[in-house]
Scaffold this active site. Structure first.
Site, PDB file in Angstrom:
ATOM      1  N   TYR A 131      31.392 -10.859  -3.694  1.00 22.67           N
ATOM      2  CA  TYR A 131      30.168 -11.664  -3.660  1.00 22.67           C
ATOM      3  C   TYR A 131      29.494 -11.532  -2.295  1.00 22.67           C
ATOM      4  O   TYR A 131      28.302 -11.234  -2.196  1.00 22.67           O
ATOM      5  CB  TYR A 131      30.501 -13.133  -3.945  1.00 22.67           C
ATOM      6  CG  TYR A 131      29.329 -14.075  -3.752  1.00 22.67           C
ATOM      7  CD1 TYR A 131      28.292 -14.121  -4.670  1.00 22.67           C
ATOM      8  CD2 TYR A 131      29.266 -14.922  -2.640  1.00 22.67           C
ATOM      9  CE1 TYR A 131      27.208 -14.986  -4.485  1.00 22.67           C
ATOM     10  CE2 TYR A 131      28.192 -15.786  -2.455  1.00 22.67           C
ATOM     11  CZ  TYR A 131      27.169 -15.810  -3.380  1.00 22.67           C
ATOM     12  OH  TYR A 131      26.103 -16.658  -3.189  1.00 22.67           O
TER      13      TYR A 131
ATOM     14  N   SER B 143      22.896 -15.089   1.105  1.00 15.83           N
ATOM     15  CA  SER B 143      23.755 -16.254   1.269  1.00 15.83           C
ATOM     16  C   SER B 143      24.320 -16.246   2.674  1.00 15.83           C
ATOM     17  O   SER B 143      24.480 -15.170   3.267  1.00 15.83           O
ATOM     18  CB  SER B 143      24.898 -16.198   0.264  1.00 15.83           C
ATOM     19  OG  SER B 143      25.871 -17.170   0.590  1.00 15.83           O
TER      20      SER B 143
HETATM   21  N1  LIG Z   1      24.471 -22.966  -4.581  1.00 12.27           N
HETATM   22  C1  LIG Z   1      24.866 -22.531  -3.402  1.00 12.27           C
HETATM   23  O1  LIG Z   1      25.629 -23.200  -2.710  1.00 12.27           O
HETATM   24  C2  LIG Z   1      24.385 -21.194  -2.897  1.00 12.27           C
HETATM   25  C3  LIG Z   1      24.714 -20.824  -1.597  1.00 12.27           C
HETATM   26  C4  LIG Z   1      24.274 -19.604  -1.111  1.00 12.27           C
HETATM   27  C5  LIG Z   1      23.522 -18.775  -1.920  1.00 12.27           C
HETATM   28  N2  LIG Z   1      23.213 -19.140  -3.193  1.00 12.27           N
HETATM   29  C6  LIG Z   1      22.427 -18.226  -4.001  1.00 12.27           C
HETATM   30  O2  LIG Z   1      21.322 -18.885  -4.550  1.00 12.27           O
HETATM   31  C7  LIG Z   1      20.987 -18.310  -5.796  1.00 12.27           C
HETATM   32  C8  LIG Z   1      20.869 -19.400  -6.875  1.00 12.27           C
HETATM   33  O3  LIG Z   1      22.090 -20.095  -6.994  1.00 12.27           O
HETATM   34  P1  LIG Z   1      22.207 -21.512  -7.712  1.00 12.27           P
HETATM   35  O4  LIG Z   1      23.350 -22.184  -7.061  1.00 12.27           O
HETATM   36  O5  LIG Z   1      20.896 -22.168  -7.728  1.00 12.27           O
HETATM   37  O6  LIG Z   1      22.645 -21.087  -9.198  1.00 12.27           O
HETATM   38  P2  LIG Z   1      22.738 -21.966 -10.540  1.00 12.27           P
HETATM   39  O7  LIG Z   1      22.406 -23.380 -10.264  1.00 12.27           O
HETATM   40  O8  LIG Z   1      24.041 -21.644 -11.143  1.00 12.27           O
HETATM   41  O9  LIG Z   1      21.537 -21.359 -11.438  1.00 12.27           O
HETATM   42  C9  LIG Z   1      21.622 -20.094 -11.932  1.00 12.27           C
HETATM   43  C10 LIG Z   1      20.359 -19.737 -12.711  1.00 12.27           C
HETATM   44  O10 LIG Z   1      20.395 -18.347 -13.031  1.00 12.27           O
HETATM   45  C11 LIG Z   1      20.466 -18.141 -14.431  1.00 12.27           C
HETATM   46  N3  LIG Z   1      21.423 -17.058 -14.649  1.00 12.27           N
HETATM   47  C12 LIG Z   1      22.736 -17.076 -14.367  1.00 12.27           C
HETATM   48  N4  LIG Z   1      23.311 -15.918 -14.693  1.00 12.27           N
HETATM   49  C13 LIG Z   1      22.327 -15.123 -15.185  1.00 12.27           C
HETATM   50  C14 LIG Z   1      22.296 -13.807 -15.709  1.00 12.27           C
HETATM   51  N5  LIG Z   1      23.392 -13.060 -15.808  1.00 12.27           N
HETATM   52  N6  LIG Z   1      21.114 -13.301 -16.123  1.00 12.27           N
HETATM   53  C15 LIG Z   1      19.990 -14.060 -16.059  1.00 12.27           C
HETATM   54  N7  LIG Z   1      19.969 -15.302 -15.575  1.00 12.27           N
HETATM   55  C16 LIG Z   1      21.124 -15.849 -15.153  1.00 12.27           C
HETATM   56  C17 LIG Z   1      20.875 -19.477 -15.022  1.00 12.27           C
HETATM   57  O11 LIG Z   1      20.330 -19.694 -16.307  1.00 12.27           O
HETATM   58  P3  LIG Z   1      21.111 -19.200 -17.651  1.00 12.27           P
HETATM   59  O12 LIG Z   1      22.523 -19.670 -17.512  1.00 12.27           O
HETATM   60  O13 LIG Z   1      20.365 -19.810 -18.800  1.00 12.27           O
HETATM   61  O14 LIG Z   1      20.973 -17.719 -17.642  1.00 12.27           O
HETATM   62  C18 LIG Z   1      20.230 -20.450 -14.041  1.00 12.27           C
HETATM   63  O15 LIG Z   1      18.867 -20.609 -14.319  1.00 12.27           O
HETATM   64  C19 LIG Z   1      22.052 -17.266  -6.085  1.00 12.27           C
HETATM   65  O16 LIG Z   1      21.573 -15.983  -5.725  1.00 12.27           O
HETATM   66  C20 LIG Z   1      23.174 -17.679  -5.178  1.00 12.27           C
HETATM   67  O17 LIG Z   1      23.978 -16.575  -4.835  1.00 12.27           O
HETATM   68  C21 LIG Z   1      23.637 -20.337  -3.695  1.00 12.27           C
END
Ligand SMILES: NC(=O)c1ccc[n+]([C@@H]2O[C@H](COP(=O)([O-])OP(=O)(O)OC[C@H]3O[C@@H](n4cnc5c(N)ncnc54)[C@H](OP(=O)(O)O)[C@@H]3O)[C@@H](O)[C@H]2O)c1
Ligand SMILES: *[C@@H]1O[C@H](CO)[C@@H](O)[C@H](O)[C@H]1NC(C)=O
Ligand SMILES: *[C@@H]1O[C@H](CO)[C@@H](O)[C@H](O)[C@H]1NC(C)=O
Ligand SMILES: *[C@@H]1O[C@H](CO)[C@@H](O)[C@H](O)[C@H]1NC(C)=O
Length: 319
Positions: free
Chosen positions: A207, A194
């Site tokens: 985090y 991130s």
């Molecule tokens: N969004 C941002 O702004 C942002 C910025 C920088 C970095 N990131 C990084 O990008 C990555 C994805 O983020 P996102 O924003 O796309 O997340 P998201 O939309 O919240 O999606 C999370 C996904 O992971 C699954 N998940 C969550 N907790 C889990 C667990 N304990 N075990 C197994 N599966 C789990 C969820 O499905 P279930 O709930 O069914 O398990 C869902 O499919 C992360 O590593 C995050 O740190 C995101």
């Protein structure tokens, strides 16, 4: 020539020289920005031909947000996809949609990366024998909202969960998938860190620190295994409009997951370490520039932003 006109002449020359040096320096800076962010990607310098890496792609956290967008983008490139996340119903839903739309095989593994017992034995067993070309270590967990280190509710459990989901998952998934890749001498691993790892991130301290682990781990692992034909990329997104960021409407700075992945996937092999999306690189650059002028000012600004978000979240909980 009088002494005076000679002095003016010399000063004049020094002025021209300085202008040329500064101009050259600025030009070099812009050429580098344009090359790194646009030209090298457009020309596909060292780009990996993804389809030659294998038949299957594995995505953790694959049913929503960035993970789901990667699963779809890879299926569109004709990969069969293994989807891993917690909820079987959502896994079935997304897998069904992907296999119908892109005519590829799918496989689902329900696993919770916060689980205190070993989930990796089962994942390893299920992945056994698959020709895996791409692994996207996407699953990640953050705070419910920005909070001071000691004040987070359920902090013992939450910090352990964050470390399990963000650090153990990446380490263990690589341990499972790399042996096959090194044997076949091909493969791509994308570890999602991130931009929080690159800029000051007070009130998201645990985090951001786990994302720094991912960054360092990826960098050194990439050095170890690039000689075996394996490409390991560290991706550092800024804000993307997903459930995690709680941003509902996509903007230029916080794009939709599909838009983000569309840009990021073109950088595989070209950039080993990238935000994957130019506006995010720009934002990190601006923060670094501010930080270089006055670390106190930049930190004060970020703490203010974070405490604002925190205040809003707390007020929302009360009402
Ligand atoms: N969004 C941002 O702004 C942002 C910025 C920088 C970095 N990131 C990084 O990008 C990555 C994805 O983020 P996102 O924003 O796309 O997340 P998201 O939309 O919240 O999606 C999370 C996904 O992971 C699954 N998940 C969550 N907790 C889990 C667990 N304990 N075990 C197994 N599966 C789990 C969820 O499905 P279930 O709930 O069914 O398990 C869902 O499919 C992360 O590593 C995050 O740190 C995101
Ligand atoms: C944790 O993982 C183990 C082994 O895969 C499994 O048997 C158990 O049901 C899981 N527990 C939870 C709460 O998901
Ligand atoms: C991703 O991280 C894991 C463990 O943290 C590491 O084994 C793997 O080599 C990394 N992959 C890349 C592409 O950096
Ligand atoms: C969004 O995240 C919250 C926790 O932050 C979770 O309870 C909820 O189920 C998630 N919704 C979706 C659609 O993933």
């Amino acid at each position: 020539m009088t002494g005076e006109t000679e002095a003016v002449y010399v000063l004049d020359r020094i002025g021209i020289l300085c202008t040329v040096i500064v101009g050259f320096w600025i030009l070099k800076f812009f050429i580098r920005v344009i090359y790194n962010n646009f030209l090298s990607v457009a020309l596909r310098i060292n780009a990996v031909n993804l389809k030659e890496t294998g038949k299957w792609a594995v995505v953790t956290g694959a049913t929503d947000g960035i993970g789901k967008a990667y699963a779809e983008a890879l299926a569109k490139k004709k990969f069969n996809v293994v989807l891993i996340s917690r909820t079987q119903a959502r896994l079935d839903d997304v897998a069904g949609g992907i296999s119908e739309k892109y005519k590829v095989e799918t496989k689902t593994i329900a696993a919770d990366f916060t689980n205190r017992t070993d989930i990796y034995y089962n994942i390893d067993k299920q992945l056994n024998g698959l020709d895996i070309g791409v692994l996207v270590n996407n699953v990640g967990m953050s705070y419910p909202f920005p909070e001071y280190f000691l004040d987070l509710k359920n902090k013992d459990e939450t910090y352990e969960n964050i470390i399990r989901v963000n650090i153990f998952s990446v380490t263990n998934m690589c341990k499972i998938v790399l042996p096959g890749m090194t044997e076949r001498k091909r493969g791509v691993i994308i570890n999602i860190s991130s931009s929080a790892a690159q800029i000051p991130s007070p009130l998201l301290t645990v985090y951001a620190a786990t994302k720094s682990y991912v960054e360092k781990f990826t960098e050194d692992l990439s050095t170890e295994y690039s000689r075996l034909g394996i490409t390991i990329q560290c991706l550092l997104p800024g804000y993307v409009a997903t459930n995690m960021s709680k941003i509902k409407k996509s903007t230029w700075m916080a794009p939709s997951p599909a838009k983000y992945v569309d840009e990021a996937i073109a950088t595989i092999g070209v950039r080993g370490h990238t935000n994957g999306y130019f506006p995010h690189t720009l934002l990190v650059g601006v923060v670094h520039f501010l930080d270089s002028i006055s670390p106190r000012l930049s930190r004060w600004l970020i703490v203010r932003t974070m405490t604002n978000i925190r205040g809003r979240a707390i007020r929302k909980q009360i009402h």
